[in-house]
Scaffold this motif. Structure first.
Motif, PDB file in Angstrom:
ATOM      1  N   SER A 396       0.837  -1.198   0.000  1.00 56.29           N
ATOM      2  CA  SER A 396       0.000   0.000   0.000  1.00 56.29           C
ATOM      3  C   SER A 396       0.875   1.253   0.000  1.00 56.29           C
ATOM      4  CB  SER A 396      -0.906   0.008   1.230  1.00 56.29           C
ATOM      5  OG  SER A 396      -0.132   0.147   2.412  1.00 56.29           O
ATOM      6  N   SER A 397       0.289   2.386  -0.385  1.00 57.82           N
ATOM      7  CA  SER A 397       1.033   3.654  -0.384  1.00 57.82           C
ATOM      8  C   SER A 397       1.495   4.004   1.024  1.00 57.82           C
ATOM      9  CB  SER A 397       0.157   4.781  -0.936  1.00 57.82           C
ATOM     10  OG  SER A 397      -0.158   4.562  -2.282  1.00 57.82           O
ATOM     11  N   SER A 398       0.656   3.728   2.000  1.00 60.35           N
ATOM     12  CA  SER A 398       0.983   4.046   3.385  1.00 60.35           C
ATOM     13  C   SER A 398       2.219   3.277   3.853  1.00 60.35           C
ATOM     14  CB  SER A 398      -0.213   3.727   4.285  1.00 60.35           C
ATOM     15  OG  SER A 398       0.104   3.961   5.636  1.00 60.35           O
ATOM     16  N   LYS A 399       2.248   1.982   3.617  1.00 65.27           N
ATOM     17  CA  LYS A 399       3.385   1.169   4.048  1.00 65.27           C
ATOM     18  C   LYS A 399       4.642   1.535   3.275  1.00 65.27           C
ATOM     19  CE  LYS A 399       4.842  -3.600   4.871  1.00 65.27           C
ATOM     20  NZ  LYS A 399       4.469  -5.033   4.792  1.00 65.27           N
ATOM     21  N   THR A 400       4.495   1.826   1.983  1.00 65.77           N
ATOM     22  CA  THR A 400       5.645   2.203   1.160  1.00 65.77           C
ATOM     23  C   THR A 400       6.314   3.457   1.695  1.00 65.77           C
ATOM     24  OG1 THR A 400       4.671   1.210  -0.825  1.00 65.77           O
ATOM     25  CG2 THR A 400       6.353   2.894  -1.149  1.00 65.77           C
ATOM     26  N   ASN A 401       5.525   4.490   1.979  1.00 68.12           N
ATOM     27  CA  ASN A 401       6.087   5.738   2.498  1.00 68.12           C
ATOM     28  C   ASN A 401       6.706   5.548   3.874  1.00 68.12           C
ATOM     29  OD1 ASN A 401       5.307   7.255   0.234  1.00 68.12           O
ATOM     30  ND2 ASN A 401       3.270   7.623   1.073  1.00 68.12           N
ATOM     31  N   PHE A 402       6.096   4.705   4.675  1.00 68.72           N
ATOM     32  CA  PHE A 402       6.632   4.431   6.009  1.00 68.72           C
ATOM     33  C   PHE A 402       8.004   3.777   5.919  1.00 68.72           C
ATOM     34  CE2 PHE A 402       7.134   1.779   9.793  1.00 68.72           C
ATOM     35  CZ  PHE A 402       6.894   2.702  10.801  1.00 68.72           C
ATOM     36  N   VAL A 403       8.131   2.818   5.027  1.00 71.44           N
ATOM     37  CA  VAL A 403       9.397   2.107   4.858  1.00 71.44           C
ATOM     38  C   VAL A 403      10.491   3.052   4.365  1.00 71.44           C
ATOM     39  CG1 VAL A 403      10.556   0.400   3.413  1.00 71.44           C
ATOM     40  CG2 VAL A 403       8.427  -0.188   4.551  1.00 71.44           C
ATOM     41  N   ILE A 404      10.169   3.869   3.368  1.00 69.19           N
ATOM     42  CA  ILE A 404      11.166   4.799   2.824  1.00 69.19           C
ATOM     43  C   ILE A 404      11.600   5.804   3.880  1.00 69.19           C
ATOM     44  CG2 ILE A 404      11.542   6.654   1.150  1.00 69.19           C
ATOM     45  CD1 ILE A 404       9.760   5.141  -0.785  1.00 69.19           C
ATOM     46  N   GLY A 405      10.630   6.346   4.631  1.00 70.55           N
ATOM     47  CA  GLY A 405      10.957   7.355   5.636  1.00 70.55           C
ATOM     48  C   GLY A 405      11.725   6.815   6.816  1.00 70.55           C
ATOM     49  N   LEU A 406      11.449   5.585   7.195  1.00 69.18           N
ATOM     50  CA  LEU A 406      12.049   5.050   8.418  1.00 69.18           C
ATOM     51  C   LEU A 406      13.316   4.242   8.174  1.00 69.18           C
ATOM     52  CD1 LEU A 406      10.968   5.481  11.275  1.00 69.18           C
ATOM     53  CD2 LEU A 406      10.107   3.148  11.248  1.00 69.18           C
ATOM     54  N   ILE A 407      13.521   3.773   6.933  1.00 73.44           N
ATOM     55  CA  ILE A 407      14.680   2.912   6.653  1.00 73.44           C
ATOM     56  C   ILE A 407      15.639   3.543   5.653  1.00 73.44           C
ATOM     57  CG2 ILE A 407      15.402   0.664   5.745  1.00 73.44           C
ATOM     58  CD1 ILE A 407      12.810  -0.515   6.765  1.00 73.44           C
ATOM     59  N   ASN A 408      15.121   3.968   4.511  1.00 72.56           N
ATOM     60  CA  ASN A 408      16.004   4.449   3.452  1.00 72.56           C
ATOM     61  C   ASN A 408      16.688   5.776   3.785  1.00 72.56           C
ATOM     62  OD1 ASN A 408      14.191   2.577   1.395  1.00 72.56           O
ATOM     63  ND2 ASN A 408      16.261   2.977   0.675  1.00 72.56           N
ATOM     64  N   ILE A 409      15.917   6.748   4.236  1.00 71.90           N
ATOM     65  CA  ILE A 409      16.491   8.079   4.464  1.00 71.90           C
ATOM     66  C   ILE A 409      17.509   8.087   5.606  1.00 71.90           C
ATOM     67  CG2 ILE A 409      15.937  10.450   5.122  1.00 71.90           C
ATOM     68  CD1 ILE A 409      13.489  10.276   3.422  1.00 71.90           C
TER      69      ILE A 409
END
Length: 721
Positions: A396-409
């Protein structure tokens, strides 16, 4: 303020009486009288420290606000695409409009801004940025409620209609008339209203407002902070700039969970879930929050002075403010008076020679070309990364943004910090910086190659990725949606209202699945006697289906975890080269052209990478679409289903090919750097001890002085994933 004004008057009088002051020392906003008392000096030090710390706090908050706003836009790319029923290529144009706004004024700001009231220019930029952010959210309040394709029996209608419309006589005339009247009314309302234009204009304003923040803010700190404090202050600003995108993507995750019309519709009547290709979250809410933050960030800058008292350690320093250094060197070269130098027309005469000087430097030019190609790769990858995760792994868009914000950045932030730490700990010179930058790019793109093997297969969708008999096939032709099993039904090929059959195959609609009856409403709808489901279903199973698309294969969650691990390592590896590359850029140009060179560099990145990359990445991604949605009045809407394999090869292929080209150019930079500078150092060293001292001093300057002045900023660094 009166003390500063008095100091300015004394400074100007001293300039007229003694012209040698400008060739030997820094142009001072405060009179350096030898009879100044110790208490006066102490008071000046307190004023200086207080003023620069207030500016530091204000600038840090601005960096946070602009980074949050920019990353939030990236997190809402798919939401905007679905809300306005537009293709990815058009979303790419909207995303690139930010860079267009930047390029409209960046040269003027970077060249002339240092001579004007920098804090007020930054404050004005924040207000423009907030106006643009509010404008992006405005269409939500004028374009009516969000409507998505839906089968009429899925709603709480009192009229029972068979999904498979074998005869139009089944539908009461009043229902048909009301439905047609609603469609016609919707069409009349939509004619001539392309509300996405407001999003584009708002993002354009954001780009204009953001322009002065980096070049004027960083140079202001560099001018009025002590040398030993400048690195720490700028490091604080950049740290906050990294925190901004984390909150931006987390805000995007929160808003994506909320339905777009939350507060205006009954949520129980919504028949789609977060994982549905038609789901649109409350994308507009985050822009209102970001706009308020930008307004608050603008307030302090209207109360800050044009000049601050210079610290004692900088008054006798040969590395004075760039603004003063620029005026001094122009005075010695062209024998102009102080009053003539501050005139804009006189300063403009030096514009073309400065451009010629920059582009005549082979190291600067090659590094600029390498950066342009690399940022084409990175910006395209970052822009469509949320979309890639959603489509490839069924998230989902929600989970995708959460993953990028909390792991990738955070991985990006740690990589930037590591690059700076390596530079400082090992006392790496400019040649070593070029090698480190090249190495990080090479290994980063090498890691990206492994992602080709970490994708998910296409979902089984009858008529698109599999035949109705269950045979694997990929087709974007709408004729393949019809089969013998649904030939007795009157179905539309334009609708996308998927159901999941008992056989694990997704059908575009209940009608195309040949379902004769249905039970329940909304998300709980169940369809029975589906003739197409019965073809491949086992005898023990019923030919029924439920609302919504089927989940991806069992291997997909595992592949998603592998993707996250490699993605984090890749983000870290690529980010290590950010600081060394930036230092290389600063070391290969004359000090007095530092701000101007950064302005040209940023302009080139935005024009040749920031604007086109999202567009041609989007156009390429659109070619992988298998099923397009339809607008209420006809015409193609947003894509509902992509060919996962083709999407993966195009998305990752473009990224890796562009990255490889930038690596080859970086090798050319290293070759020219060796040829240009190493022999010079050897010749100087051969001249004797004096030459050795000169070389050593220059190396010490690189590590201990210039390295501290500017740190880890480059365009779109906050979202370089």
């Amino acid at each position: 303020m009166s003390r500063l004004e008095t100091g300015d008057i004394i400074m100007e009088n001293s300039a007229k009486e003694n012209a040698q002051l400008f060739s030997k020392t820094i142009i001072l906003p405060i009179d350096r009288s030898s009879s100044k008392s110790e208490s006066s000096a102490s008071k000046e030090k307190q004023t200086c420290c207080g003023g620069i710390k207030i500016f530091l706090g204000a600038l840090s908050f601005v960096y946070f606000a602009k980074a949050l706003s920019g990353s939030y836009l990236k997190s809402t790319i798919t939401q905007i695409e679905r809300r306005f029923d537009i293709p990815s290529s058009l979303v790419g144009v909207i995303d690139g409009s930010f860079e267009i706004g930047n390029l409209l004024i960046i040269i003027l700001v970077s060249y002339f801004g240092a001579k004007l009231h920098r804090p007020k220019i930054i404050g004005a930029g924040c207000l423009i940025m907030s106006a643009g952010t509010f404008l992006i959210a405005m269409p939500q309040f004028f374009m009516g409620r969000y409507r998505y394709e839906i089968f009429s029996s899925s709603t709480n209608s009192t009229v029972s209609i068979s999904p498979c419309l074998q005869d139009k006589s089944q539908i009461p005339l009043s229902v048909l008339e009301r439905s047609q009247a609603k469609i016609n009314a919707g069409c009349e309302k939509e004619v001539g209203s392309s509300m996405w234009i407001y999003v584009l204009l708002g993002n354009l304003l954001r780009g204009i407002g953001e322009t002065p923040i980096q070049p004027l803010g960083i140079t202001y700190i560099d001018d009025y902070a002590s040398e030993e404090s400048a690195a720490f202050y700028i490091g604080c600003v950049q740290t906050v700039a990294i925190i901004g995108p984390i909150f931006g993507f987390l805000l995007g995750s929160l808003c994506a969970k909320l339905y777009v019309d939350i507060g205006f519709v009954d949520l129980d009547s919504i028949t789609i879930t977060h994982n549905d290709a038609r789901w649109v979250g409350a994308w507009w809410l985050g822009y209102l929050i970001a706009g308020v933050l930008s307004v608050l960030a603008a307030i302090p800058f209207w109360f800050l002075p044009k000049h601050l008292p210079r610290p004692e350690s900088r008054k006798d320093s040969s590395t004075s403010s760039e603004q003063s250094k620029f005026i001094i060197e122009d005075n010695s070269e062209h024998h102009r008076s102080y009053e003539q130098q501050v005139k804009i027309l006189e300063m403009a005469k030096d514009f073309l020679p400065s451009v010629k000087n920059l582009f005549g430097n082979p190291v600067y030019f090659l590094y600029l070309c390498a950066s342009i190609i690399q940022f084409n790769s990175l910006i395209g990858m970052v822009t469509y990364k949320p979309k890639y995760i959603e489509q490839q792994y069924g998230q989902s868009s929600s989970k995708t943004n959460f993953v990028i914000g909390l792991i990738n950045i955070p991985a990006v932030a740690f990589g930037i910090f590591s690059g700076g730490l390596i530079m400082k700990k090992f006392q790496i010179n400019v040649l070593g910086a070029a090698k480190l930058s090249l190495g990080s790019s090479f290994f980063g793109y090498l890691l990206l190659l492994s992602l080709f093997a970490m994708g998910c297969e296409n979902s089984d969708v009858a008529g698109l990725t599999v035949s109705y008999e269950g045979t694997k096939q990929v087709s974007s032709y709408e004729e393949t949606l019809f089969s013998e099993c649904n030939s007795g039904c009157i179905c539309s090929k334009n609708e996308w209202d998927p159901i999941c059959g008992e056989n694990g195959i997704t059908y575009v609609s209940a009608c195309l699945a040949g379902c004769k009856t249905s039970n329940g409403s909304g998300k709980t709808s169940v369809f029975y006697n589906c003739s197409c489901v019965g073809i491949t279903a086992s005898p023990s199973r019923s030919s029924s289906a439920v609302m919504g698309a089927c989940q991806k294969g069992n291997e997909c969650p595992k592949m998603f975890l592998y993707f996250l691990v490699i993605s984090v390592i890749t983000s870290y590896t690529l980010s290590i080269g950010g600081t060394p590359g930036y230092i290389l850029l600063l070391r290969c140009i004359k000090p007095q052209l530092k701000s101007f060179a950064l302005g040209i560099y940023t302009l080139a990145i935005r024009v040749l990478a920031g604007v086109p990359a999202p567009v041609y990445f989007g156009v390429s991604i659109d070619t992988t679409c298998l099923k397009w949605g339809s607008k209420r009045c006809g015409g193609r809407g947003a894509c509902r289903l992509y060919d996962s394999n083709a999407f993966r090869y195009i998305y990752l292929g473009l990224t890796v090919v562009l990255g490889t080209m930038s690596v080859f150019l970086s090798i050319a930079v290293l070759f020219v750097l060796k040829k240009r500078y190493v022999p010079q150092d050897e010749n100087i060293a051969a001249n004797g001890g004096r030459g050795m001292v000169s070389v050593q001093n220059r190396k010490d300057n690189f590590v201990n002085s210039d390295y501290l002045i500017q740190t880890t900023y480059w365009p779109e660094k906050e979202t370089r994933l």
